[in-house]
Write a protein that holds these residues in place. Structure first.
Motif, mmCIF file in Angstrom:
data_model
loop_
_atom_site.group_PDB
_atom_site.id
_atom_site.type_symbol
_atom_site.label_atom_id
_atom_site.label_comp_id
_atom_site.label_asym_id
_atom_site.label_seq_id
_atom_site.Cartn_x
_atom_site.Cartn_y
_atom_site.Cartn_z
ATOM 1 N N VAL A 16 0.857 -1.190 0.000
ATOM 2 C CA VAL A 16 0.000 0.000 0.000
ATOM 3 C C VAL A 16 0.889 1.234 0.000
ATOM 4 O O VAL A 16 1.820 1.331 0.817
ATOM 5 C CB VAL A 16 -0.918 0.017 1.247
ATOM 6 C CG1 VAL A 16 -1.802 1.281 1.250
ATOM 7 C CG2 VAL A 16 -1.797 -1.232 1.302
ATOM 8 N N CYS A 23 -2.864 -4.134 6.757
ATOM 9 C CA CYS A 23 -3.990 -3.219 6.542
ATOM 10 C C CYS A 23 -5.316 -3.963 6.541
ATOM 11 O O CYS A 23 -5.360 -5.193 6.516
ATOM 12 C CB CYS A 23 -3.831 -2.439 5.237
ATOM 13 S SG CYS A 23 -4.011 -3.437 3.761
ATOM 14 N N ILE A 25 -9.006 -3.658 4.400
ATOM 15 C CA ILE A 25 -9.557 -3.049 3.186
ATOM 16 C C ILE A 25 -11.049 -3.334 3.115
ATOM 17 O O ILE A 25 -11.472 -4.493 3.203
ATOM 18 C CB ILE A 25 -8.855 -3.637 1.934
ATOM 19 C CG1 ILE A 25 -7.361 -3.318 1.967
ATOM 20 C CG2 ILE A 25 -9.491 -3.098 0.647
ATOM 21 C CD1 ILE A 25 -6.542 -4.162 1.010
ATOM 22 N N ILE A 32 -12.360 -0.483 -4.111
ATOM 23 C CA ILE A 32 -11.815 -0.305 -2.770
ATOM 24 C C ILE A 32 -12.458 0.945 -2.179
ATOM 25 O O ILE A 32 -12.263 2.051 -2.699
ATOM 26 C CB ILE A 32 -10.284 -0.174 -2.823
ATOM 27 C CG1 ILE A 32 -9.663 -1.453 -3.396
ATOM 28 C CG2 ILE A 32 -9.724 0.153 -1.439
ATOM 29 C CD1 ILE A 32 -8.175 -1.339 -3.724
ATOM 30 N N VAL A 35 -9.102 2.032 2.884
ATOM 31 C CA VAL A 35 -7.950 1.264 3.360
ATOM 32 C C VAL A 35 -7.600 1.806 4.739
ATOM 33 O O VAL A 35 -7.331 3.000 4.887
ATOM 34 C CB VAL A 35 -6.734 1.421 2.416
ATOM 35 C CG1 VAL A 35 -5.563 0.578 2.919
ATOM 36 C CG2 VAL A 35 -7.096 1.028 0.983
ATOM 37 N N ILE A 379 -3.361 -0.507 -4.537
ATOM 38 C CA ILE A 379 -4.332 -0.737 -3.459
ATOM 39 C C ILE A 379 -4.563 0.617 -2.804
ATOM 40 O O ILE A 379 -3.738 1.098 -2.028
ATOM 41 C CB ILE A 379 -3.809 -1.779 -2.445
ATOM 42 C CG1 ILE A 379 -3.621 -3.143 -3.141
ATOM 43 C CG2 ILE A 379 -4.772 -1.902 -1.265
ATOM 44 C CD1 ILE A 379 -3.039 -4.228 -2.248
#
Ligand SMILES: [Zn+2]
Length: 448
Positions: A16, A23, A25, A32, A35, A379
């Protein structure tokens, strides 16, 4: 973080923001949503918990794939290529405009490609258009039809349907594409220099290598740089093999010339000294060069002069590879490595102290940027929920019987590699060969 996600992923290790961290998510409607910290309170309809034996990577983006369908479905096709891609952790591929019939040089060809791909793709697919002599006036229409950018050759492409441009034609195309805001990808080998050298024949790899010296690339890349300089367009050198060209690319980049470059797993893993005579599985053009050249390409990546690693998956039938005769003159030039790119590159990268985060930048974030896919390759909140679950320490041995591309010829048979793709998620759901969900990514729809 909140409640009500479709999916909550907790990853002990994820890439990330260009580094590895833990993390959580939250995924909603294939994107997404957020995060957050690994222990953040978050509730979803389903959950995926990943231990520290795997790293969650963004789904890889391979901007250099020859799918060959329609027209040459005995070479490759959307079903087989996207299955191989998914098995290799790739969630987006961009198809090259040649090796199919028709070649993608007018809007009708884009329609034909879309029709051929429809309902077959396990991962998302975009198309590059082609620039050939005479179609300059069609480029805006082709762009409107959805291609993500354009590709041209400066030397014989091997396809009579896809002739090369000269330096003037390349500059004219760059002017048009600068105004459209898309890159021109250039196969940079010099036709004039190549014409002075007889084609190689026979089983000796050294003869084949001598027939495509670095100078063919060096000359053409100098032309690419000057065309980008005078037009202000973005020129991208595909499949860089000659490390000689790195200093001039770096100088041009420092001067603000919009020139970028990619290299491929084969140039980073194979070496001419180790290619046996008759081993035509390793034939590609430009050719794999010496081990010392390979090390300089790695240095070029570390220095940021080259910032993409993409497959140049270039398939053909097994017969066309001339494995029985071992004749480098007659064999098809191309290596198919969609499924193996990540473990190949990671094996060599980790030996050189390069991080997995850096590999993800080369193989996901940068190719997405080249293709203008602003929701792919990272991400990050707002991006598509495309992921590759990768076990970086798992040993794997390359078994051609487990490769999904249509003609599983490979120069890597029996290689022991480091790293295994454990799962691939597209839009927050595991890729399922029985349920093709890949979408067509058109320019404009894909761009932010
Ligand atoms: Zn190619």
């Amino acid at each position: 973080m909140a409640e009500g996600y479709d999916l909550v992923i907790r990853a002990a290790r994820a890439i990330v923001g260009g580094e590895e961290s833990s993390c959580c998510i939250g995924v909603t409607a294939g994107r997404i949503a957020e995060v957050g910290a690994y222990s953040a309170p978050a509730v979803g309809a389903s959950a995926l918990d990943l231990g520290d034996d795997v790293v969650l990577l963004p789904g890889l983006v391979d901007s250099h794939v020859h799918v060959c369908e329609p027209g040459h479905t005995d070479w490759e096709g959307f079903a087989a290529a996207t299955r191989a891609a998914a098995a290799g952790g790739i969630t987006t591929l961009v198809d090259m405009p040649l090796d199919s019939v028709p070649v993608t040089v007018d809007p009708a060809a884009v329609t034909a490609k879309r029709r051929a791909a429809d309902g077959q793709c396990l991962v998302d697919v975009g198309f590059w258009g082609g620039v050939v002599p005479g179609n300059l006036g069609r480029l805006p229409d082709l762009h409107q039809a959805g291609v993500l950018g354009f590709k041209c050759f400066l030397a014989d492409s091997g396809s009579p349907d896809f002739p090369p441009l000269d330096a003037g034609g390349m500059a004219a195309a760059l002017r048009v594409l600068r105004d459209l805001g898309v890159p021109l990808l250039v196969h940079a080998e010099s036709a004039q220099a190549a014409a002075a050298i007889p084609e190689a024949t026979g089983r000796k790899y050294a003869d084949y290598l001598a027939s495509r010296p670095r100078g063919l690339e060096n000359l053409a890349i100098a032309e690419v740089i000057e065309a980008a300089r005078v037009t202000g367009g973005h020129a991208h050198v595909v499949h860089l093999s000659s490390s000689d060209a790195l200093p001039m690319i770096a100088t041009a980049q420092n001067e603000g010339v919009r020139v970028s470059a990619e290299t491929c797993p084969h140039y980073l893993t194979l070496a001419a000294e180790e290619i046996a005579d008759g081993a035509t599985a390793a034939k590609c053009s430009p050719p794999v060069r010496e081990a010392a050249n390979r090390e300089l390409l790695w240095a070029g990546l570390r220095d940021g002069i080259v910032d993409l690693v993409v497959s140049d998956h270039s398939p053909c039938t097994a017969d066309m590879k001339e494995l029985a005769s071992g004749d480098f003159g007659r064999a098809w030039g191309g290596i198919s490595s969609l499924q193996l790119g990540l473990p190949l590159v990671w094996t060599e990268a980790s030996r050189r102290g390069v991080s997995l985060a850096q590999v993800a930048t080369w193989m996901a974030a940068r190719p997405a940027e080249l293709a203008g896919l602003h929701r792919k390759g990272q991400i990050r909140a707002g991006f598509d929920a495309d992921f590759c679950v990768f076990a970086p320490d798992a040993p794997v041995t390359v078994d051609p019987a487990r490769l999904h591309h249509r003609n599983p010829v490979t120069p890597y048979a029996g290689w022991d590699l480091r790293g295994e793709v454990r799962a691939t998620l597209l839009g927050g759901e595991p890729v399922d060969p029985a349920r093709p969900r890949g979408r067509f990514l058109a320019w404009g729809e894909a761009a932010r």
